[in-house]
Design a protein around this motif. Structure first.
Motif, PDB file in Angstrom:
ATOM      1  N   LEU A   1       0.818  -1.209   0.000  1.00  0.00           N
ATOM      2  CA  LEU A   1       0.000   0.000   0.000  1.00  0.00           C
ATOM      3  C   LEU A   1       0.858   1.268   0.000  1.00  0.00           C
ATOM      4  CD1 LEU A   1      -2.772  -1.109   2.531  1.00  0.00           C
ATOM      5  CD2 LEU A   1      -2.986  -0.892   0.049  1.00  0.00           C
ATOM      6  N   SER A   2       2.081   1.159   0.497  1.00  0.00           N
ATOM      7  CA  SER A   2       2.974   2.323   0.520  1.00  0.00           C
ATOM      8  C   SER A   2       3.495   2.668  -0.864  1.00  0.00           C
ATOM      9  CB  SER A   2       4.164   2.060   1.452  1.00  0.00           C
ATOM     10  OG  SER A   2       3.743   1.865   2.777  1.00  0.00           O
TER      11      SER A   2
ATOM     12  N   GLY B   1      -9.085   3.461  -9.431  1.00  0.00           N
ATOM     13  CA  GLY B   1      -9.464   2.865 -10.703  1.00  0.00           C
ATOM     14  C   GLY B   1      -8.348   2.791 -11.725  1.00  0.00           C
ATOM     15  N   VAL B   2      -7.116   3.165 -11.353  1.00  0.00           N
ATOM     16  CA  VAL B   2      -5.973   3.161 -12.273  1.00  0.00           C
ATOM     17  C   VAL B   2      -4.916   2.205 -11.723  1.00  0.00           C
ATOM     18  CG1 VAL B   2      -4.142   4.557 -13.315  1.00  0.00           C
ATOM     19  CG2 VAL B   2      -6.419   5.541 -12.940  1.00  0.00           C
ATOM     20  N   PRO B   3      -4.302   1.357 -12.560  1.00  0.00           N
ATOM     21  CA  PRO B   3      -3.221   0.497 -12.083  1.00  0.00           C
ATOM     22  C   PRO B   3      -2.126   1.316 -11.400  1.00  0.00           C
ATOM     23  CG  PRO B   3      -3.889  -0.174 -14.285  1.00  0.00           C
ATOM     24  CD  PRO B   3      -4.615   1.109 -13.992  1.00  0.00           C
ATOM     25  N   ALA B   4      -1.737   0.888 -10.219  1.00  0.00           N
ATOM     26  CA  ALA B   4      -0.768   1.651  -9.436  1.00  0.00           C
ATOM     27  C   ALA B   4       0.534   1.934 -10.189  1.00  0.00           C
ATOM     28  CB  ALA B   4      -0.474   0.924  -8.125  1.00  0.00           C
ATOM     29  N   PRO B   5       1.093   0.978 -10.973  1.00  0.00           N
ATOM     30  CA  PRO B   5       2.348   1.276 -11.683  1.00  0.00           C
ATOM     31  C   PRO B   5       2.213   2.384 -12.726  1.00  0.00           C
ATOM     32  CG  PRO B   5       1.987  -1.104 -11.561  1.00  0.00           C
ATOM     33  CD  PRO B   5       0.716  -0.445 -11.131  1.00  0.00           C
ATOM     34  N   ASP B   6       0.981   2.684 -13.165  1.00  0.00           N
ATOM     35  CA  ASP B   6       0.789   3.721 -14.186  1.00  0.00           C
ATOM     36  C   ASP B   6       0.789   5.129 -13.602  1.00  0.00           C
ATOM     37  OD1 ASP B   6       0.557   1.645 -15.941  1.00  0.00           O
ATOM     38  OD2 ASP B   6      -1.629   1.767 -16.139  1.00  0.00           O
ATOM     39  N   LEU B   7       0.707   5.225 -12.286  1.00  0.00           N
ATOM     40  CA  LEU B   7       0.581   6.545 -11.657  1.00  0.00           C
ATOM     41  C   LEU B   7       1.932   7.222 -11.533  1.00  0.00           C
ATOM     42  CD1 LEU B   7      -1.904   5.732  -8.746  1.00  0.00           C
ATOM     43  CD2 LEU B   7      -2.413   6.941 -10.885  1.00  0.00           C
ATOM     44  N   GLU B   8       1.934   8.532 -11.765  1.00  0.00           N
ATOM     45  CA  GLU B   8       3.102   9.335 -11.444  1.00  0.00           C
ATOM     46  C   GLU B   8       3.270   9.306  -9.932  1.00  0.00           C
ATOM     47  OE1 GLU B   8       5.468  12.720 -10.393  1.00  0.00           O
ATOM     48  OE2 GLU B   8       3.309  12.625 -10.029  1.00  0.00           O
TER      49      GLU B   8
ATOM     50  N   GLU C   1       0.532   5.861   7.262  1.00  0.00           N
ATOM     51  CA  GLU C   1       1.141   6.328   8.512  1.00  0.00           C
ATOM     52  C   GLU C   1       1.633   5.098   9.264  1.00  0.00           C
ATOM     53  OE1 GLU C   1       2.623   8.794  11.407  1.00  0.00           O
ATOM     54  OE2 GLU C   1       1.831   9.325   9.437  1.00  0.00           O
ATOM     55  N   HIS C   2       2.956   4.948   9.328  1.00  0.00           N
ATOM     56  CA  HIS C   2       3.541   3.757   9.942  1.00  0.00           C
ATOM     57  C   HIS C   2       3.443   3.822  11.466  1.00  0.00           C
ATOM     58  CE1 HIS C   2       5.344   2.136   6.215  1.00  0.00           C
ATOM     59  NE2 HIS C   2       5.436   3.415   5.867  1.00  0.00           N
ATOM     60  N   HIS C   3       3.635   2.659  12.059  1.00  0.00           N
ATOM     61  CA  HIS C   3       3.581   2.574  13.517  1.00  0.00           C
ATOM     62  C   HIS C   3       4.697   3.397  14.155  1.00  0.00           C
ATOM     63  CE1 HIS C   3       3.339   0.961  17.548  1.00  0.00           C
ATOM     64  NE2 HIS C   3       4.563   0.493  17.450  1.00  0.00           N
ATOM     65  N   ASP C   4       5.882   3.360  13.571  1.00  0.00           N
ATOM     66  CA  ASP C   4       7.022   4.106  14.100  1.00  0.00           C
ATOM     67  C   ASP C   4       6.928   5.552  13.603  1.00  0.00           C
ATOM     68  OD1 ASP C   4       9.393   4.904  15.212  1.00  0.00           O
ATOM     69  OD2 ASP C   4      10.672   3.919  13.726  1.00  0.00           O
ATOM     70  N   VAL C   5       6.314   6.410  14.401  1.00  0.00           N
ATOM     71  CA  VAL C   5       6.056   7.792  13.992  1.00  0.00           C
ATOM     72  C   VAL C   5       7.368   8.561  13.909  1.00  0.00           C
ATOM     73  CG1 VAL C   5       4.909   9.939  14.610  1.00  0.00           C
ATOM     74  CG2 VAL C   5       3.780   7.748  15.034  1.00  0.00           C
ATOM     75  N   ALA C   6       7.568   9.269  12.808  1.00  0.00           N
ATOM     76  CA  ALA C   6       8.769  10.080  12.604  1.00  0.00           C
ATOM     77  C   ALA C   6       8.408  11.550  12.733  1.00  0.00           C
ATOM     78  CB  ALA C   6       9.384   9.792  11.242  1.00  0.00           C
ATOM     79  N   LEU C   7       8.851  12.168  13.818  1.00  0.00           N
ATOM     80  CA  LEU C   7       8.681  13.608  13.996  1.00  0.00           C
ATOM     81  C   LEU C   7      10.033  14.287  13.805  1.00  0.00           C
ATOM     82  CD1 LEU C   7       6.297  13.812  17.092  1.00  0.00           C
ATOM     83  CD2 LEU C   7       5.720  13.750  14.658  1.00  0.00           C
TER      84      LEU C   7
ATOM     85  N   PRO D   1      -7.182  10.753  -0.050  1.00  0.00           N
ATOM     86  CA  PRO D   1      -8.330   9.931  -0.449  1.00  0.00           C
ATOM     87  C   PRO D   1      -8.317   8.556   0.198  1.00  0.00           C
ATOM     88  CG  PRO D   1      -7.422  11.083  -2.354  1.00  0.00           C
ATOM     89  CD  PRO D   1      -6.471  11.309  -1.222  1.00  0.00           C
ATOM     90  N   VAL D   2      -7.120   7.975   0.363  1.00  0.00           N
ATOM     91  CA  VAL D   2      -6.984   6.683   1.034  1.00  0.00           C
ATOM     92  C   VAL D   2      -5.937   6.837   2.140  1.00  0.00           C
ATOM     93  CG1 VAL D   2      -6.389   4.242   0.818  1.00  0.00           C
ATOM     94  CG2 VAL D   2      -7.536   5.413  -1.077  1.00  0.00           C
ATOM     95  N   LEU D   3      -6.335   6.553   3.360  1.00  0.00           N
ATOM     96  CA  LEU D   3      -5.434   6.647   4.501  1.00  0.00           C
ATOM     97  C   LEU D   3      -5.244   5.259   5.101  1.00  0.00           C
ATOM     98  CD1 LEU D   3      -3.763   8.239   6.580  1.00  0.00           C
ATOM     99  CD2 LEU D   3      -5.889   8.622   7.864  1.00  0.00           C
ATOM    100  N   VAL D   4      -3.991   4.851   5.259  1.00  0.00           N
ATOM    101  CA  VAL D   4      -3.656   3.558   5.855  1.00  0.00           C
ATOM    102  C   VAL D   4      -2.971   3.823   7.190  1.00  0.00           C
ATOM    103  CG1 VAL D   4      -2.422   1.382   5.574  1.00  0.00           C
ATOM    104  CG2 VAL D   4      -3.371   2.548   3.565  1.00  0.00           C
ATOM    105  N   LEU D   5      -3.555   3.320   8.262  1.00  0.00           N
ATOM    106  CA  LEU D   5      -3.008   3.515   9.604  1.00  0.00           C
ATOM    107  C   LEU D   5      -2.558   2.165  10.159  1.00  0.00           C
ATOM    108  CD1 LEU D   5      -5.688   5.983  11.053  1.00  0.00           C
ATOM    109  CD2 LEU D   5      -3.434   6.544  10.117  1.00  0.00           C
ATOM    110  N   ARG D   6      -1.298   2.100  10.573  1.00  0.00           N
ATOM    111  CA  ARG D   6      -0.746   0.860  11.122  1.00  0.00           C
ATOM    112  C   ARG D   6      -0.601   1.019  12.635  1.00  0.00           C
ATOM    113  NH1 ARG D   6       3.100  -3.218   9.774  1.00  0.00           N
ATOM    114  NH2 ARG D   6       2.993  -4.717  11.487  1.00  0.00           N
ATOM    115  N   ASP D   7      -1.447   0.306  13.410  1.00  0.00           N
ATOM    116  CA  ASP D   7      -1.399   0.327  14.881  1.00  0.00           C
ATOM    117  C   ASP D   7      -1.240   1.749  15.410  1.00  0.00           C
ATOM    118  OD1 ASP D   7      -1.587  -2.475  15.204  1.00  0.00           O
ATOM    119  OD2 ASP D   7       0.545  -2.696  14.743  1.00  0.00           O
ATOM    120  N   PRO D   8      -2.215   2.632  15.162  1.00  0.00           N
ATOM    121  CA  PRO D   8      -2.058   4.041  15.523  1.00  0.00           C
ATOM    122  C   PRO D   8      -2.320   4.359  16.988  1.00  0.00           C
ATOM    123  CG  PRO D   8      -4.182   3.715  14.489  1.00  0.00           C
ATOM    124  CD  PRO D   8      -3.486   2.379  14.449  1.00  0.00           C
TER     125      PRO D   8
END
Length: 557
Positions: free
Chosen positions: A374-375, A391-398, A409-415, A479-486
């Protein structure tokens, strides 16, 4: 594209600063020529003025000597300054290039950890540019030797020939150690980079190591690595010492022979007193250009070893080949269709617009693989199946479009060092702060959003860092947010507030919650369960808790 080598990097650096380096070299050559002429003029003054007792001549030659010293001083001052400016500017430029390469959104296959990359960006970038100083020393030393040789040939041909033949032989003899110095310097720098990387990893994971009681094993690993680095550094230093000692001994013996021969000629009457003083002075002075040549060889050897490490990093191949499709996209959400990657096999996941999907993985490695996919950091060649974003293949995206559409947003938060405001990166983060239950962090400080934050957020507690990181992700409104163990570092009451805050704020967007938190899973529209790399269950948290015993054991506390 041809891979950049250490030698190629140094040549490129020389070309970028050829103006300053040329001027610096010319001035340093002038300085060395003037220094070589000092004993010559002293000898001439003795023969032409002191021996005759002519006061006028003495004053004239003293004035010439004074002018010579003024000239050599100015040549050194401005020549050294130009060289240092070129060296520092190129070191800065190299560091910018290394950072840009590391931050390249396409990724890189360097095979180096963060600590090693830091070593390359700091120590190796600086050491590689010592070559600029060395490259100016060589012609300066050669100029000094040429002036000395001409002066000696004018005084006595055999002496001049001895210098012309003997000096290259001496320099060539000591240069035999050059390749050994390069290899051992490279080995020492490589070992230092490995130890630095290990230290960085251990510092970051010290709490986890203490938690599992592995701190003694980790300390032993660092101790072994540190000893290996010490051994490599000692071997490099020993070789350098042998190099310098050999240079001093060989050149010293040679110069003693030249001085002895000149003294015999003076006793024989072949040389005047002034000529004897000139020869002895030149014999003593020649030690400096010979030393400069030896030093330049050593500096070039060490610089090339560092330059090779920098070049390897700069020419490392990229991981991703970005597409060309930009927004807006025809749809919202993300879909993984029959994807196989690492531990995932035939994995399916669809997150539609406005949908909150919880993901429970019984094995963390399955969750790790999903987060990587997903990253957008996994090249298409490394996985099977199809990933579509909007709706677009991920490799086609800029790349910028893909990263805008899906934020992880990974579990290991980087500030970062700065303030709460600069870390949140939003004009008005109030709604995101409320959703992340982080208003109290801002309210607790008189400066509010301008409260300073140290590097990696060390001035905040673990829970505070996690909530600020979550607020930053929510404020971005992807538009799409992925949260890992937030919410692993917050209490149960705060976790409930965060769960409802996410549900309220993200009701019009797609959200993936990779977690085992019952509070977060309860607000999900549905929950996908992964076991052995496959989806084994799909339903609401309430339903799965009632009918799936393994799920109940994994998420209910």
């Amino acid at each position: 594209m041809t891979a950049l080598t250490g030698g190629g990097l140094l040549l490129r650096s020389f070309r970028r600063h050829r103006g300053r380096l040329t001027a610096s070299t010319a001035l340093l050559c002038g300085h060395q020529a003037a220094e070589t002429l000092v004993p010559v003029l002293i000898g001439v003054t003795i023969d032409q003025a002191v021996s005759t007792g002519d006061t006028t001549r003495i004053l004239v030659w003293l004035a010439v000597l004074a002018a010579l010293f003024v000239g050599l001083t100015l040549c050194w001052r401005f020549g050294a300054r130009l060289g240092v400016v070129a060296q520092q500017r190129e070191t800065h430029q190299l560091r910018i290039e290394v950072v840009a390469r590391v931050l390249d959104p396409r990724g890189h296959r360097t095979g180096r950890r963060a600590g090693e990359i830091m070593q390359v960006a700091t120590s190796d970038a600086e050491k590689s540019m010592y070559a600029m100083h060395a490259i100016a020393l060589v012609p300066a030393a050669v100029t000094a030797l040429a002036v000395a040789a001409v002066s000696l040939l004018t005084i006595h041909v055999p002496l001049g020939l001895a210098v012309l033949i003997g000096v290259p032989v001496v320099v060539a003899a000591v240069q035999v150690l050059g390749p050994i110095i390069t290899r051992r310097a490279a080995a020492a720098q490589e070992a230092a980079g490995h130890t630095t990387a290990l230290a960085t990893d251990l510092v970051r994971g010290v709490r986890a190591l203490r938690g599992i009681g592995a701190q003694d094993s980790a300390a032993d690993s660092y101790r072994r690595s540190s000893r290996a680095t010490l051994g490599a550094s000692v071997r490099a230093a020993t070789t350098n010492g042998v190099y310098q000692g050999t240079s001093a001994a060989v050149s010293g013996l040679f110069l003693a022979a030249v001085a002895g021969f000149a003294g015999w000629l003076a006793v024989d009457g072949t040389l005047t007193i002034g000529e004897l003083i000139t020869v002895v002075g030149l014999a003593q002075f020649i030690a400096e250009p010979v030393r400069l040549l030896a030093t330049a060889g050593q500096m070039l050897a060490n610089a090339r070893a560092s330059a090779t490490r920098v070049a390897d990093l700069l020419s490392a191949p990229t991981i991703l080949t970005p597409g060309t499709r930009t927004g807006p996209l025809p749809d919202r959400g993300v879909t993984l269709d029959a994807v196989s990657y690492r531990t995932l096999t035939g994995f399916d996941l669809t997150v539609g617009p406005g949908e909150i999907v919880g993901v429970v993985g019984y094995e963390q490695r399955d969750c790790d693989a999903l987060v990587d996919l997903l990253s957008g950091v996994v090249p298409p060649a490394d996985y099977a199946g199809t990933i579509t974003v909007g709706g677009v293949p991920a490799p086609d995206l800029e790349l910028a479009t893909g990263r805008h559409e899906v934020l992880v947003e990974h579990h290991d938060v980087a500030l970062f060092e700065g303030t709460l405001r600069t870390n949140l990166m939003a004009d008005d983060p109030s709604a995101a702060l409320r959703a992340a239950a982080a208003e109290d962090i801002v309210a607790a400080h008189p400066d509010g959003l301008d409260h300073p934050v140290a590097d990696r957020g060390t001035t905040l507690s673990g829970g505070q860092r996690q909530r600020i990181g979550l607020a930053r992700a929510l404020a971005a409104e992807p538009p799409v947010l992925v949260l890992r163990d937030p919410t692993t570092a917050v209490d149960a009451m705060t976790e409930e507030r965060i769960a409802h805050g996410i549900a309220d704020l993200r009701h019009d967007a797609s959200t993936v919650l990779i977690t085992s938190s019952p509070a977060l899973l309860a607000i999900a529209d549905r929950v996908v369960v992964i076991a052995d790399g496959r989806v084994v269950a799909d339903g609401t948290h309430h339903t799965l808790s009632e009918v799936d015993e393994r799920y109940r054991e994994a998420v209910l506390r």
